[in-house]
Design a protein around this motif. Structure first.
Motif, PDB file in Angstrom:
ATOM      1  N   GLY A  73      82.416  62.898  42.633  1.00  0.00           N
ATOM      2  CA  GLY A  73      82.644  62.839  44.069  1.00  0.00           C
ATOM      3  C   GLY A  73      81.422  63.014  44.936  1.00  0.00           C
ATOM      4  N   ASP A  74      81.594  62.687  46.216  1.00  0.00           N
ATOM      5  CA  ASP A  74      80.508  62.752  47.187  1.00  0.00           C
ATOM      6  C   ASP A  74      80.160  64.199  47.509  1.00  0.00           C
ATOM      7  N   LEU A  75      78.994  64.379  48.143  1.00  0.00           N
ATOM      8  CA  LEU A  75      78.524  65.707  48.511  1.00  0.00           C
ATOM      9  C   LEU A  75      79.241  66.207  49.755  1.00  0.00           C
ATOM     10  N   THR A  76      79.257  67.523  49.901  1.00  0.00           N
ATOM     11  CA  THR A  76      79.923  68.120  51.062  1.00  0.00           C
ATOM     12  C   THR A  76      79.000  68.194  52.271  1.00  0.00           C
ATOM     13  N   GLU A  77      77.714  67.941  52.081  1.00  0.00           N
ATOM     14  CA  GLU A  77      76.786  67.930  53.207  1.00  0.00           C
ATOM     15  C   GLU A  77      75.796  66.788  53.034  1.00  0.00           C
ATOM     16  N   ALA A  78      75.262  66.316  54.163  1.00  0.00           N
ATOM     17  CA  ALA A  78      74.359  65.167  54.141  1.00  0.00           C
ATOM     18  C   ALA A  78      73.011  65.538  53.540  1.00  0.00           C
ATOM     19  N   GLY A  79      72.352  64.523  52.959  1.00  0.00           N
ATOM     20  CA  GLY A  79      71.005  64.742  52.447  1.00  0.00           C
ATOM     21  C   GLY A  79      70.038  65.060  53.568  1.00  0.00           C
ATOM     22  N   ARG A  80      68.939  65.698  53.217  1.00  0.00           N
ATOM     23  CA  ARG A  80      67.984  66.133  54.229  1.00  0.00           C
ATOM     24  C   ARG A  80      66.549  65.896  53.766  1.00  0.00           C
ATOM     25  N   THR A  81      65.625  66.018  54.714  1.00  0.00           N
ATOM     26  CA  THR A  81      64.204  65.949  54.395  1.00  0.00           C
ATOM     27  C   THR A  81      63.604  67.354  54.495  1.00  0.00           C
ATOM     28  N   LEU A  82      62.602  67.604  53.656  1.00  0.00           N
ATOM     29  CA  LEU A  82      61.947  68.908  53.623  1.00  0.00           C
ATOM     30  C   LEU A  82      60.431  68.739  53.623  1.00  0.00           C
ATOM     31  N   THR A  83      59.751  69.682  54.251  1.00  0.00           N
ATOM     32  CA  THR A  83      58.307  69.792  54.081  1.00  0.00           C
ATOM     33  C   THR A  83      58.047  70.561  52.792  1.00  0.00           C
ATOM     34  N   ARG A  84      56.799  70.621  52.375  1.00  0.00           N
ATOM     35  CA  ARG A  84      56.472  71.383  51.173  1.00  0.00           C
ATOM     36  C   ARG A  84      56.797  72.859  51.346  1.00  0.00           C
ATOM     37  N   HIS A  85      56.475  73.403  52.504  1.00  0.00           N
ATOM     38  CA  HIS A  85      56.740  74.825  52.741  1.00  0.00           C
ATOM     39  C   HIS A  85      58.240  75.096  52.844  1.00  0.00           C
ATOM     40  N   GLU A  86      58.999  74.155  53.406  1.00  0.00           N
ATOM     41  CA  GLU A  86      60.448  74.327  53.453  1.00  0.00           C
ATOM     42  C   GLU A  86      61.038  74.291  52.049  1.00  0.00           C
ATOM     43  N   TRP A  87      60.496  73.425  51.198  1.00  0.00           N
ATOM     44  CA  TRP A  87      60.959  73.366  49.801  1.00  0.00           C
ATOM     45  C   TRP A  87      60.705  74.703  49.107  1.00  0.00           C
TER      46      TRP A  87
END
Length: 453
Positions: free
Chosen positions: A110-124
């Motif tokens: 099944g599909d995810l419960t939240e949308a995909g996102r973008t991250l910076t290196r520090h956020e990762w």
């Protein structure tokens, strides 16, 4: 050595601390060699931070690994961090939406419960640190416990009191070194990983898919491919990985338990270390570096550790192989999907982030051959039995293919097909028996033997 028993002479622990502080602060220990042991670069600022942290660990011993220190070291190791632009955010968001549609045609997971996102290196780094903490704490605990045990067993009887009183300080120093090393490793990974599932382990919260535009852009340089196509391919792969862990809720805990099981078997072989360093010229940095790199100071794995690592390796191969097959099917529309997949395979074979992360933290080496074999198994199951049968194998831990199934995929297909046939026969037998026992259970027969609309 004279004993210091009186108040005027200070406690043995104070004397040991004074000696260690003199070694660290008085130039008697080469910071570059100490940084090499911690896996840090020969950077003056990094060396200064290391020495300050070691001195602080001696003066104020703490219990457990200082993960704030690991986070700071990771951010410093990924200093080239840049923010995600608005254009990138929109492009990647659209790619995640398309990926979800394409995957719905390729897998029943099944599909995810939240949308995909973008991250910076520090956020990762910030979002994955809780998982690194959970993964690495058993290793750190086992290593520090083994070191303490070795010191207790090897110290002469006249120094047992000194060693006993100094244990918190020694343990704190060792954990500081471990935190710096882990932080350096995480920072290096942040400079390389393309997605949340790039290292095989679910380092992001369950059900969360993310891509790092800065690193995807670096990967795409020189490929002579449309960047949008590259982004879409990785979006599909990342969403497939996140979907699997959201579907198989037992999977994350299984991987974490395998790592903890391996860590619990870590020991320190004092006799082996003594033999290795007996003729070692400590003043020779090259000789010291060669010994550390050779692994001579690491004791052989126990049979229990080897089994834990084999299970972990097999499961990661199964995860990566399934994701590869689903991604291939879902990206069939992309003109250069095969070329992108081949670049990823080469990247994996020459030393992927997964290899470096597990190699540095738990000693696991992922073999590309094993990953290819797992992908071939999933492909055969898909072609012979369909996506529904393939994906249902993730429903329960006991249903997941084994290492033997990877080696003999046709036997797995035959077994699964036989099970399906048996279930169908069981259903037919059950219906016939119910008809014999109670003919009315299937309704009344039409009058005159004719079927009525």
């Amino acid at each position: 050595m004279s004993e210091h028993n009186g108040p005027e002479d200070g406690l043995p622990e104070d004397e040991l601390r004074r000696i260690l502080e003199q070694l660290l602060g008085g130039g008697m220990i080469d910071p570059n060699q100490l940084a090499g042991v911690a896996g840090l670069p020969s950077d003056p600022a990094a060396l200064q931070r290391l020495m300050m942290q070691m001195q602080q660990a001696m003066s104020s011993p703490t219990e457990g690994v200082n993960w704030d220190l690991a986070r700071d070291a990771a951010r410093q190791a990924s200093a080239a961090n840049r923010e995600v632009t608005e254009v990138e955010a929109q492009q990647f968001a659209q790619a995640f939406n398309v990926a979800a549609l394409w995957l719905s045609e390729a897998t029943t997971v099944g599909d995810l419960t939240e949308a995909g996102r973008t991250l910076t290196r520090h956020e990762w780094i910030a979002q994955t640190l809780p998982v690194w903490t959970e993964m690495c704490t058993p290793v750190a605990t086992s290593i520090s416990g083994a070191l303490v045990q070795m010191l207790s067993e090897q110290a002469p009887s006249e120094l047992q009191d000194v060693v006993s009183q100094s244990m918190p300080m020694v343990k704190s120093m060792g954990q500081t070194m471990f935190a710096m090393q882990v932080g350096q490793t995480i920072g290096q990974l942040a400079n390389e990983v393309l997605a949340g599932g790039d290292i095989g382990m679910p380092v992001l919260p369950t059900g969360r898919a993310a891509l790092l535009p800065q690193n995807v852009e670096t990967f795409a340089e020189g490929l002579e491919l449309d960047f949008g196509e590259v982004v879409l391919w990785f979006a599909v792969r990342e969403v497939a990985h996140a979907r699997l862990f959201q579907h198989a809720k037992w999977l994350r805990l299984h991987l974490e338990n395998s790592i903890a099981e391996f860590a619990s078997g870590i020991t320190i072989d004092a006799e082996r270390i003594e033999e290795t360093v007996r003729d070692l010229d400590i003043a020779n940095p090259d000789e010291l570096r060669a010994v550390l790199a050779s692994g001579q100071l690491i004791p052989p794995r126990t049979p229990e550790q080897q089994l834990a690592l084999e299970r972990l390796e097999t499961m990661i191969a199964l995860i990566e192989g399934w994701v590869d097959v689903v991604t291939t099917d879902a990206t069939a529309r992309l003109p250069h999907a095969n070329a992108i997949a081949e670049m990823v395979r080469r990247r994996r074979a020459t030393g992927s982030p997964a290899e470096r992360a597990f190699g540095a933290l738990v000693g696991l080496e992922l073999r590309p051959r094993r990953l290819r074999d797992a992908a071939a198994m999933w492909r055969l199951v898909t072609d012979k039995l369909g996506a529904d049968a393939r994906d249902s194998l993730w429903d329960h831990r006991d249903a997941v293919p084994s290492s033997e199934d990877i080696d003999s995929p046709q036997a797995l297909v035959d077994r699964l097909a036989g099970s399906a046939d048996e279930r169908m026969l069981d259903e037919i037998d059950s219906d016939l028996q119910r008809l014999l026992d109670d003919p009315s259970s299937f309704g009344n027969a039409p009058e005159g033997g004719e079927l009525k609309p």
